[in-house]
Design an enzyme around this catalytic site. Structure first.
Site, PDB file in Angstrom:
ATOM      1  N   GLN A 188       0.838  -1.216   0.000  1.00  0.00           N
ATOM      2  CA  GLN A 188       0.000   0.000   0.000  1.00  0.00           C
ATOM      3  C   GLN A 188       0.871   1.263   0.000  1.00  0.00           C
ATOM      4  O   GLN A 188       0.454   2.303  -0.492  1.00  0.00           O
ATOM      5  CB  GLN A 188      -0.917   0.024   1.235  1.00  0.00           C
ATOM      6  CG  GLN A 188      -2.094  -0.916   1.175  1.00  0.00           C
ATOM      7  CD  GLN A 188      -1.769  -2.263   1.809  1.00  0.00           C
ATOM      8  OE1 GLN A 188      -0.620  -2.688   1.827  1.00  0.00           O
ATOM      9  NE2 GLN A 188      -2.774  -2.957   2.302  1.00  0.00           N
ATOM     10  N   ASP A 227      -6.713   1.685  12.371  1.00  0.00           N
ATOM     11  CA  ASP A 227      -7.918   0.902  12.080  1.00  0.00           C
ATOM     12  C   ASP A 227      -8.818   0.753  13.295  1.00  0.00           C
ATOM     13  O   ASP A 227     -10.027   0.643  13.172  1.00  0.00           O
ATOM     14  CB  ASP A 227      -7.547  -0.477  11.530  1.00  0.00           C
ATOM     15  CG  ASP A 227      -7.161  -0.348  10.070  1.00  0.00           C
ATOM     16  OD1 ASP A 227      -6.026   0.090   9.804  1.00  0.00           O
ATOM     17  OD2 ASP A 227      -8.012  -0.629   9.200  1.00  0.00           O
ATOM     18  N   ASN A 237      -3.037  -0.918  13.477  1.00  0.00           N
ATOM     19  CA  ASN A 237      -2.855  -0.356  12.128  1.00  0.00           C
ATOM     20  C   ASN A 237      -2.100  -1.416  11.328  1.00  0.00           C
ATOM     21  O   ASN A 237      -1.754  -2.486  11.849  1.00  0.00           O
ATOM     22  CB  ASN A 237      -2.081   0.970  12.191  1.00  0.00           C
ATOM     23  CG  ASN A 237      -2.091   1.701  10.857  1.00  0.00           C
ATOM     24  OD1 ASN A 237      -3.144   1.936  10.282  1.00  0.00           O
ATOM     25  ND2 ASN A 237      -0.920   2.027  10.336  1.00  0.00           N
TER      26      ASN A 237
HETATM   27  O1  MRU Z   1      -5.463  -3.303   4.724  1.00  0.00           O
HETATM   28  P1  MRU Z   1      -5.688  -1.844   4.491  1.00  0.00           P
HETATM   29  O2  MRU Z   1      -5.007  -1.317   3.267  1.00  0.00           O
HETATM   30  O3  MRU Z   1      -7.165  -1.477   4.534  1.00  0.00           O
HETATM   31  O4  MRU Z   1      -5.008  -1.141   5.751  1.00  0.00           O
HETATM   32  C1  MRU Z   1      -5.127   0.247   5.876  1.00  0.00           C
HETATM   33  C2  MRU Z   1      -4.375   0.808   7.007  1.00  0.00           C
HETATM   34  O5  MRU Z   1      -3.753   0.113   7.790  1.00  0.00           O
HETATM   35  C3  MRU Z   1      -4.488   2.295   7.201  1.00  0.00           C
HETATM   36  O6  MRU Z   1      -3.334   2.824   7.767  1.00  0.00           O
HETATM   37  C4  MRU Z   1      -5.684   2.603   8.118  1.00  0.00           C
HETATM   38  O7  MRU Z   1      -6.838   1.967   7.660  1.00  0.00           O
HETATM   39  C5  MRU Z   1      -5.937   4.064   8.249  1.00  0.00           C
HETATM   40  S1  MRU Z   1      -6.538   4.799   6.766  1.00  0.00           S
HETATM   41  C6  MRU Z   1      -6.872   6.420   7.088  1.00  0.00           C
END
Ligand code: MRU
Length: 343
Positions: A188, A227, A237
């Site tokens: 990501q 999260d 997170n």
């Molecule tokens: O698995 P993902 O890509 O949904 O994980 C996202 C994250 O860990 C982000 O840092 C979190 O959701 C915060 S987004 C503002």
């Protein structure tokens, strides 16, 4: 202000949700139509739509799709199934709870639920802007900032949380260089964060996750998203956030978590109650459609880890900055469900 793309957009004529398919970035900016509740669930599971706040908004529109024929039974069943799409981001159950409450007091389901989903989306946009305005005060006139995963415009319907602060700093003419960890296994950081930051002319260095300690002495601060944040400040997170916090603390670099009120779960005492999503082995064993590990090796793929509160310098929320002691200060600032934001 930031380069245009829309992560989600509801089409009332067709009762579809149009999303930017994040699994195709950075190669292709392609938009797909989600026509059913199952399409919404699958897109959340497959990370076509991802990031805690955005998952909440997509979930709300999933309920709107189910409500078109005004059947409470369909709405309830959609809420139950969408809730199981991903377990860690509390924004999902938070948004579904709001939709459920709205449904219970409404005679005409579709208009009421559409109104609620639009409100959730608007609040998300507003929170991002406010987090940006509040967080920018922490950034000196020139700074190297390390970020992890993607907590940007792609993870919200607005300018993002952690990256929203960086966009605001750019507006304030601060000289920022961002060091984005690539974020194994699904990248990501290198795929998504680098895409949106460079689109917005932010100087961006991509580093492999295991380079973080090497670069840490150069960093002014770390910004991550969240999260789910427990009432004592323990924060779930993307997997790897905890390691980054340990490295930052060892170097005396401030470690900040930027997140809206909807990412806090005040019902849980600490991080040990946060459900951690376990994802498929293929995300680790395959790279570019080729198997890259010995077939007998055992694989674990937790998607998140929990950073203990003592490693976190402060939370940046739309209601203000929260410093330690977190248990007391989180309750003071966030326990009321609504109310004016402190700006
Ligand atoms: O698995 P993902 O890509 O949904 O994980 C996202 C994250 O860990 C982000 O840092 C979190 O959701 C915060 S987004 C503002």
């Amino acid at each position: 202000m930031i380069a245009k793309f829309r992560t989600v957009e509801y089409d009332p004529e067709k009762n579809h949700l149009i999303i930017l398919d994040q699994t195709r970035l950075p190669v292709r900016e392609s938009y797909i139509r989600l026509k059913t509740v199952n399409d919404v669930i699958n897109s959340i599971r497959q990370l076509k739509v991802r990031g805690a706040p955005l998952i909440g908004v997509a979930a709300a529109y999933g309920v709107v799709i189910a409500s078109r024929n005004d059947s409470m039974k369909k709405v309830n069943s959609a809420i139950r199934s969408i809730a199981k799409a991903r377990p860690t981001a509390v924004n999902l159950s938070w948004a579904l709870h709001r939709m459920q409450e709205r449904a219970q007091v409404s005679d005409e389901l579709y208009p009421a639920l559409l109104h609620e989903a639009l409100l959730i989306e608007k609040e998300d946009k507003d929170s991002c802007l406010t987090i940006g305005r509040i967080g920018v005060r922490l950034i000196p006139s020139a700074a190297n900032i390390m970020v992890y995963c993607n907590a940007g415009a792609l993870a919200t319907t607005g300018i993002g949380t952690a990256l929203g602060i960086i966009y605001t700093a750019k507006q304030h003419k601060k000289k920022i260089e961002v060091f984005a960890c690539e974020t194994r296994p699904l990248l990501q950081g290198s795929r998504l964060t680098s895409w949106e930051l460079t689109k917005n002319q932010i100087k961006t260095h991509i580093i492999c996750d295991n380079m973080a300690a090497h670069f840490m002495p150069k960093m002014s601060m770390i910004f991550i998203g969240a999260d789910r944040i427990a009432s004592n400040g323990d924060t779930a997170n993307k997997i790897g956030s905890k390691g980054l916090a340990i490295i930052a603390n060892a170097h005396g670099v401030p470690f900040y978590v930027a997140a809206p009120r909807s990412s806090f779960d005040l019902k849980i005492k600490n991080g040990s109650s946060i459900p951690i999503e376990q994802r498929g082995h293929n995300e680790i064993t395959f790279f570019n459609k080729k198997c890259i590990v010995a077939s007998q090796a055992m694989i674990s793929n937790p998607a998140f880890d929990v950073t203990p509160n003592h490693l976190i310098s402060a939370f940046i929320t739309e209601r203000g900055i929260i410093k330690p002691p977190f248990k007391r200060n989180i309750a003071r600032l966030l326990s009321r469900t609504n109310g004016p934001d402190r700006r």
